[in-house]
Design a protein around this motif. Structure first.
Motif, short mmCIF file in Angstrom:
data_model
loop_
_atom_site.label_atom_id
_atom_site.label_comp_id
_atom_site.label_asym_id
_atom_site.label_seq_id
_atom_site.Cartn_x
_atom_site.Cartn_y
_atom_site.Cartn_z
N PRO A 13 0.80 -1.23 0.00
CA PRO A 13 0.00 0.00 0.00
C PRO A 13 0.83 1.28 0.00
CG PRO A 13 -0.64 -1.48 1.80
CD PRO A 13 0.49 -2.12 1.10
N LEU A 14 1.91 1.26 0.78
CA LEU A 14 2.67 2.50 0.93
C LEU A 14 3.23 2.98 -0.40
CD1 LEU A 14 4.81 2.64 4.19
CD2 LEU A 14 3.20 4.34 3.22
N THR A 15 3.75 2.03 -1.14
CA THR A 15 4.37 2.43 -2.39
C THR A 15 3.35 2.76 -3.47
OG1 THR A 15 4.54 0.10 -2.87
CG2 THR A 15 6.55 1.22 -2.13
N ALA A 16 2.11 2.38 -3.22
CA ALA A 16 1.09 2.62 -4.25
C ALA A 16 0.96 4.10 -4.57
CB ALA A 16 -0.26 2.08 -3.78
N ALA A 17 0.90 4.90 -3.52
CA ALA A 17 0.76 6.33 -3.74
C ALA A 17 1.95 6.87 -4.50
CB ALA A 17 0.63 7.04 -2.40
N ARG A 18 3.12 6.35 -4.14
CA ARG A 18 4.30 6.85 -4.80
C ARG A 18 4.30 6.48 -6.28
NH1 ARG A 18 9.60 4.57 -2.62
NH2 ARG A 18 9.32 3.24 -4.44
N SER A 19 3.88 5.23 -6.51
CA SER A 19 3.91 4.81 -7.90
C SER A 19 2.89 5.60 -8.71
CB SER A 19 3.66 3.31 -8.01
OG SER A 19 2.28 3.04 -8.07
N ARG A 20 1.79 5.96 -8.07
CA ARG A 20 0.82 6.77 -8.80
C ARG A 20 1.43 8.13 -9.16
NH1 ARG A 20 -3.81 7.51 -5.43
NH2 ARG A 20 -4.14 5.28 -5.65
N ALA A 21 2.17 8.63 -8.20
CA ALA A 21 2.79 9.93 -8.45
C ALA A 21 3.79 9.84 -9.59
CB ALA A 21 3.48 10.43 -7.18
N THR A 22 4.63 8.80 -9.56
CA THR A 22 5.60 8.68 -10.65
C THR A 22 4.89 8.45 -11.97
OG1 THR A 22 5.81 6.39 -10.05
CG2 THR A 22 7.61 7.84 -9.36
N PHE A 23 3.78 7.72 -11.85
CA PHE A 23 3.04 7.45 -13.07
C PHE A 23 2.53 8.75 -13.69
CE2 PHE A 23 -1.12 6.76 -15.00
CZ PHE A 23 -0.73 5.98 -16.07
N LEU A 24 1.96 9.61 -12.82
CA LEU A 24 1.44 10.88 -13.33
C LEU A 24 2.56 11.71 -13.92
CD1 LEU A 24 -1.22 11.88 -10.66
CD2 LEU A 24 -1.58 11.23 -13.06
N LYS A 25 3.70 11.63 -13.25
CA LYS A 25 4.84 12.39 -13.72
C LYS A 25 5.26 11.90 -15.10
CE LYS A 25 9.01 13.38 -11.44
NZ LYS A 25 9.74 12.94 -10.24
N ARG A 26 5.24 10.56 -15.20
CA ARG A 26 5.62 9.96 -16.47
C ARG A 26 4.64 10.38 -17.57
NH1 ARG A 26 5.45 3.80 -17.69
NH2 ARG A 26 6.49 3.80 -19.71
N LEU A 27 3.38 10.39 -17.16
CA LEU A 27 2.34 10.79 -18.10
C LEU A 27 2.60 12.22 -18.57
CD1 LEU A 27 -0.17 9.26 -19.07
CD2 LEU A 27 -1.50 10.58 -17.44
N GLY A 28 2.89 13.07 -17.60
CA GLY A 28 3.13 14.48 -17.93
C GLY A 28 4.35 14.64 -18.81
N ARG A 29 5.37 13.87 -18.49
CA ARG A 29 6.60 14.00 -19.26
C ARG A 29 6.43 13.54 -20.70
NH1 ARG A 29 11.48 11.14 -16.74
NH2 ARG A 29 9.68 10.07 -15.90
N SER A 30 5.54 12.54 -20.86
CA SER A 30 5.41 12.03 -22.22
C SER A 30 4.19 12.60 -22.94
CB SER A 30 5.36 10.51 -22.21
OG SER A 30 4.30 10.07 -21.40
N LYS A 31 3.73 13.74 -22.45
CA LYS A 31 2.48 14.23 -23.06
C LYS A 31 2.64 14.56 -24.54
CE LYS A 31 2.74 19.12 -21.55
NZ LYS A 31 3.71 19.19 -20.42
N TYR A 32 3.81 15.04 -24.93
CA TYR A 32 3.98 15.37 -26.35
C TYR A 32 4.00 14.10 -27.20
CZ TYR A 32 4.92 20.04 -24.75
OH TYR A 32 4.80 21.26 -24.18
N LEU A 33 4.63 13.07 -26.65
CA LEU A 33 4.62 11.79 -27.36
C LEU A 33 3.20 11.27 -27.47
CD1 LEU A 33 7.75 10.02 -25.87
CD2 LEU A 33 7.44 10.85 -28.20
N LEU A 34 2.46 11.43 -26.38
CA LEU A 34 1.08 10.96 -26.40
C LEU A 34 0.26 11.73 -27.42
CD1 LEU A 34 0.51 10.35 -22.61
CD2 LEU A 34 0.52 8.65 -24.43
N ILE A 35 0.55 13.02 -27.54
CA ILE A 35 -0.16 13.81 -28.55
C ILE A 35 0.15 13.28 -29.95
CG2 ILE A 35 -0.35 16.08 -29.64
CD1 ILE A 35 0.04 17.28 -26.84
N LEU A 36 1.44 12.99 -30.14
CA LEU A 36 1.82 12.45 -31.45
C LEU A 36 1.11 11.12 -31.72
CD1 LEU A 36 5.67 13.03 -31.81
CD2 LEU A 36 3.84 14.06 -33.15
#
Lengths: 320, 439, 292
Positions: A13-36
């Motif tokens: 459970p503890l790491t779940a929140a962290r992984s969600r955060a990294t996931f969102l970060k990853r999502l944000g970082r790859s937003k241009y790729l996602l747009i493409l």
């Protein structure tokens, strides 16, 4: 591996929140790729995945004017109808045999062609043969079938003409069911053998020349070299191509069969996809057609998986 | 059925024309606007413009051409532009099925069989024309005049999904024909029965080894034309039942012994190269090629084909002479009968999804009026025909339609057609020299 | 080097190989030669089946008739439009998608890749796809020839494999210049990939040029028909050519020359352009063969 790790993390459970955060970060970082990627995604969702959900109408009495959701559920009615109809065995046999013949006779041809081309040392001649033999691959099925129909005409076709010169009776190939498969397969070889040889030619150039030298020193004949060096050298390419071909046995091209067949040859020519077109689209039995669609899809999936499995066991080469 | 009947005939023909000739390309004309249709004077105010989409077919012998003057005339009279979808004739059924099944229907559809109309009608794809009959004064009076033809267009549940016609099939009379010049040259005479036919064909094959002395087009359909001479019957493939008028009962041809005799002959012909090896798939163009290049000498087809061949062929070969041939009997002394091919179920249907149903009804009603009839039968005064003392005559390039001089007297009806409808066809499509052909 | 010496000998097997290859070439070329010859020959010779290699009584009447047919021109124009608009569009979408997929750092990369590869083995089938296309309002529209077949999964994977092989340094320099991924893709990656883009673009172009399936399923309006449909109607459904196609007598042009001329007219552009583009096609086939 990665996914396995991810799932273990999620259980904590503890790491779940962290992984969600990294996931969102990853999502944000790859937003241009996602747009493409977006147009591509939309395409696949609309034209590949939405139809998969559309398969549901095969369990319903689909009525065009009522839409998918308002149509009544009928369970397996259309599947039962299909399996019990005399068409089922005929279609299965036709599809399967046409596909198998196509592989059995169509697969070796490019290999042979490539091996022959590989023996040619006159560069100009080799280039010429290659260039010419690739051409039919780019000619549409409509043209190819049009040519076949015209050339095989028993009254005016050139084949009948040669038959006459040889003193044979002209044959009306196109209305005789027993000729459908040979004609189809030959046309297919004519169309694609040249192009198919490219891959093997590439594989041939990749064979280490030292292997040949070593073989020669061992006193191996050309023939032996062929079997012990050349063939093993292109084996992976052959296996992959064979797998792909087998995967397409059930999923054999609609266009050419559709164009080449006529009611006189339905007996051997009618395959799943042409049947779906006729039953489903031209006669408006959408649910029935879709049931056949789904059945075809599943069978062809089974085919490719089996082929892949067998090949991995036997030769260590596989698609995935 | 004679003079007083002309008007009615014409009215009927209108529909015929609409379906028969124009169908090839399509079209027709229409009254639009409120109800100006019937009278000749209606043209006072310019008609309101409409565009209807129409799925019909393109006939192999006169492929659809949007430049045919008829479209212009129709537009002038009715304000209607027809937006055509024209699959090849052989694919009309398929195209209809696809279109109706997809639910994406044009405003109007054309069919060659009433069965199709009833099927789609009962599925809810078509408009019941009777619901709108009050909008169509001309059709209404036509219907009282031709109750039988009206009845013929009705479905079993008393509805009408296809516009009725009268006489559209008249141009579809068929007969045997032979190359009189070739026969004479080889000292042959027209065969009186199929045994003699076989001998004659055999001799022709000897004289012209490259030929297939007898040829027809479109495969098995023509069994219908051969079977009456064998005292049996066959339809054109859609069903093989026929009505035996002597015994007053329905019979099924293909299981009868006489039918087998016919097939046996054809089999012999096939084996000995007397008919083309691809007789099953020979299409119109291929058949025309055979007939015009001395590779076939005996045939069965629409009567107007004599002129279709003779007129142009004589320019290069003055001897060329295609003549009607008495029907060979199935056996010596057997019946010398031809099939009755002059009834056609062709017609126009209106789709229930159309947003302009009423306008279409007005448009179609125009063709049941004298004016509409005249338009599609004769064209435009001064451009395609002239009128003297109440007699109409085609002018210019529209006048060359075959005189029917050589036809036997019994072909009276055909003559009437010859002077009315056929020219219509010709007028509709200047390159056409044949009457409506089915499929 | 030993091998070259050995091979210089003109042995029987090598003779057979050469003959075989010549036969293959002849089998490929002959149908075209024959069709061209018949389409150019005089009626007399065609009727007697006297053409076997070269034309006799050369004339261009069949071509005159075919080229006067408005349907040929309309459909030619349509096909060129489909190719001209469809191929670049497909190429762009494919390249963009493939580029994203080649970047491991993209979120859902694995999911997307799996999702795409899966469609190679299983799909919804003809009718469900038709219904989707119909509900999108694409049936009987210009776009039905372009959109439903816009992306070929095969091409997408080839492109992705290619992008995977590009040196990372190039893109890093772009990042240093403050470009986003879109900028890098447009300014750095695309210009570097012209050869591959040309290859894939050509595959798309050929695919659209030859596409009969989409037209059969989605098009009813003859004003939208591509060349392939008109070709099929004329050659196989016996819909005659206009303006004299149905004449007999003086202006008659026989069936075979007409049909062959139609085939030739619709195939010649491809045959003429092909030799110049061959190397791109071959390249494409080879990128595909590299397992990625």
């Amino acid at each position: 591996m990665e996914s396995a790790r991810a799932s273990t993390e999620r259980t904590v459970p503890l790491t779940a929140a962290r992984s969600r955060a990294t996931f969102l970060k990853r999502l944000g970082r790859s937003k241009y790729l996602l747009i493409l990627f977006l147009p591509c995604l939309v395409y696949y969702v609309l034209f590949k995945y939405l139809p998969m959900f559309g398969l549901v109408i095969s369990f319903k009495d689909y009525n065009l004017f009522r839409g998918v959701w308002a149509s009544n559920w009928v369970g397996l009615k259309y599947y039962r109808m299909f399996f019990e109809s005399p068409d089922f065995l005929k279609l299965f046999r036709n599809t399967f045999l046409l596909g198998v013949y196509n592989v059995v006779f169509g697969f070796p041809m490019p290999v042979v062609l490539a091996l022959c081309l590989n023996e040619v040392r006159q560069a100009l001649f080799k280039r010429f043969v290659q260039t010419v033999s690739y051409v039919p691959h780019f000619i549409s099925n409509v043209v190819v079938v049009g040519m076949v129909v015209m050339l095989l005409s028993p009254t005016t076709g050139v084949v009948a003409h040669f038959f006459k010169l040889l003193g044979w009776q002209p044959v009306n190939f196109l209305v005789q069911p027993e000729w459908f498969r040979p004609i189809y397969v030959i046309a297919d070889i004519w169309q694609h053998a040249g192009w198919g040889s490219i891959i093997y030619l590439a594989a041939l150039t990749a064979i280490d020349p030292q292997l040949y030298e070593a073989a020669e020193i061992d006193g191996a004949s050309r023939w032996k070299q062929l079997w012990n060096v050349t063939i093993p050298g292109i084996m992976p390419a052959m296996v992959i191509m064979l797998l792909l071909n087998i995967g397409h046995i059930i999923d054999i091209g609609f266009e050419k069969v559709f164009l080449l067949m006529n009611p006189a040859t339905y007996e051997t020519a009618d395959i799943f996809s042409t049947f779906v077109y006729r039953m489903g689209l031209t006669l408006g039995n959408y649910s029935y057609g879709t049931a056949v669609d789904l059945f075809t899809g599943v069978v062809s999936l089974i085919f490719i998986c089996t082929a892949n499995y067998v090949s991995r066991k036997v030769s260590d080469t596989s698609l995935w | 059925m004679r003079k007083s009947f002309t008007w009615a005939l014409t009215a009927a023909l209108t529909a015929a024309v609409v379906t028969g000739c124009s169908s090839k390309g399509g079209s027709t004309a229409a009254p639009s606007g409120p109800a100006p249709a019937p009278a000749d004077k209606a043209a006072a105010s310019p008609p309101k413009e409409h565009t209807f989409t129409f799925l019909t077919y393109s006939n192999a012998s006169w492929p659809y051409n949007k430049d045919w003057p008829v479209w212009k005339y129709i537009k002038e009279k009715t304000g209607v532009t027809l937006n055509m979808q024209v699959p090849p004739d052989a694919q009309l059924d398929n195209a209809l099925n696809l279109t109706v099944a997809s639910g994406n229907m044009p405003d109007m559809l054309y069919t060659q069989s009433k069965k199709t109309a009833d099927k789609f009608g009962q599925q809810g794809a078509l408009v019941n024309i009777l619901d709108y009959v009050n909008e169509m004064p001309n059709l209404k009076s036509w219907m009282t005049q031709f109750p039988t033809d009206t009845q013929n267009a009705m479905s079993a549940d008393g509805k009408m999904y296809v516009f009725p016609n009268h006489g559209i099939g008249e141009t579809n009379r068929m007969n045997w024909m032979y190359r009189e010049d070739v026969f004479k040259k080889n000292g042959l005479k027209p065969p009186a029965n199929w045994d003699e036919l076989y001998t004659v064909l055999k001799q022709l094959k000897q004289a012209y080894p490259n030929s297939y002395p007898m040829a027809w087009r479109q495969g098995l359909q023509y069994l219908r034309n051969f079977s009456p001479a064998f005292a049996t019957g066959s339809d054109d493939g859609s069903s093989d039942v026929y009505f035996d008028f002597d015994k007053k009962e329905w019979r099924y041809g293909p299981i009868e012994d006489n039918f087998k005799k016919l097939i046996t002959y054809l089999n012999k012909f096939y084996k000995e190269g007397l008919i083309p090896p691809d007789f099953l798939t020979i299409d119109t163009k291929q058949w025309q090629d055979l007939m015009s290049t001395d590779r076939a000498f005996v045939t069965v087809d629409y009567i107007s084909r004599v002129d279709f061949y003779n007129l142009p062929m004589r320019k290069q070969n003055p001897q060329y002479n295609l003549l009607f041939m008495p029907t060979p009997a199935g056996w010596p002394g057997g019946p010398q009968k031809n099939a009755y091919t002059q009834f056609l179920e062709n017609g126009i249907m209106v789709t229930s999804t159309s947003k302009q149903i009423k306008d279409i009804m007005h448009f179609m009603d125009f063709y049941y009026s004298k004016d509409g009839l005249n338009l599609v039968s004769w064209g435009k005064q001064g451009e395609t025909y002239s009128e003297e003392n109440g007699k109409k005559k085609f002018i210019g390039g529209y006048a060359t339609y075959p005189t029917c001089a050589k036809r036997p007297a019994s072909r009276r009806t055909a003559r009437i057609r010859g002077s009315t409808t056929i020219p219509t066809c010709r007028y509709l499509r200047p390159s056409c020299r044949t009457p409506t052909s089915k499929r | 080097m030993v091998r070259t010496r050995l091979r210089r000998k003109w042995t029987l097997p090598r003779l057979l190989i050469a003959l075989f290859l010549l036969a293959v070439t002849a089998a490929t070329v002959y149908p075209f030669l024959y069709m061209i010859s018949v389409s150019l020959s005089g009626d007399v010779y065609v009727i007697k089946n006297e053409i076997s290699l070269l034309p006799k009584g050369v004339n261009f009447r069949a071509y005159e008739v075919v080229l006067q047919d408005a349907r040929i021109w309309t459909s030619y124009r349509n096909t060129i439009l489909y190719v001209g608009i469809g191929a670049p569009l497909s190429l762009l979408v494919t390249a963009a998608g493939a580029y994203s997929l080649s970047k491991k750092e993209m979120a859902f990369n694995k999911t997307f890749t799996l999702m795409i590869v899966f469609t190679m083995f299983f799909n919804g089938g003809m009718i469900p796809t038709f219904l989707v296309v119909k509900s999108l309002g694409l049936v009987d529209s210009f776009w039905s020839m372009i959109v439903p077949s816009a992306i070929s999964t095969w091409n997408l994977i080839i492109m992705r494999t290619f992008f995977l092989g590009l040196p990372k340094e190039l893109e890093e320099s772009g990042k240093l210049d403050g470009l986003t991924e879109i900028g890098i893709f447009a300014r750095i990656v695309l210009p570097l990939s012209t050869a591959s883009l040309a290859t894939i673009g050509l595959f798309y172009a050929v695919g659209i040029w030859n596409n009969f399936y989409s037209a059969l399923l989605y098009l009813r309006n003859d004003q939208l028909y591509p060349l392939q449909v008109v070709l099929r109607n004329i050659v196989m459904a016996s819909q005659m050519v206009l303006n004299g196609g149905s004449n007999v007598g003086d202006n008659q042009v026989l069936d075979e020359p007409l049909k062959y001329a139609t085939i030739i007219v619709s195939t010649v552009p491809m045959l003429l352009v092909y030799p110049f583009l061959q190397k791109y096609f071959v390249k494409g086939a080879l990128i595909g063969s590299v397992k990625g």
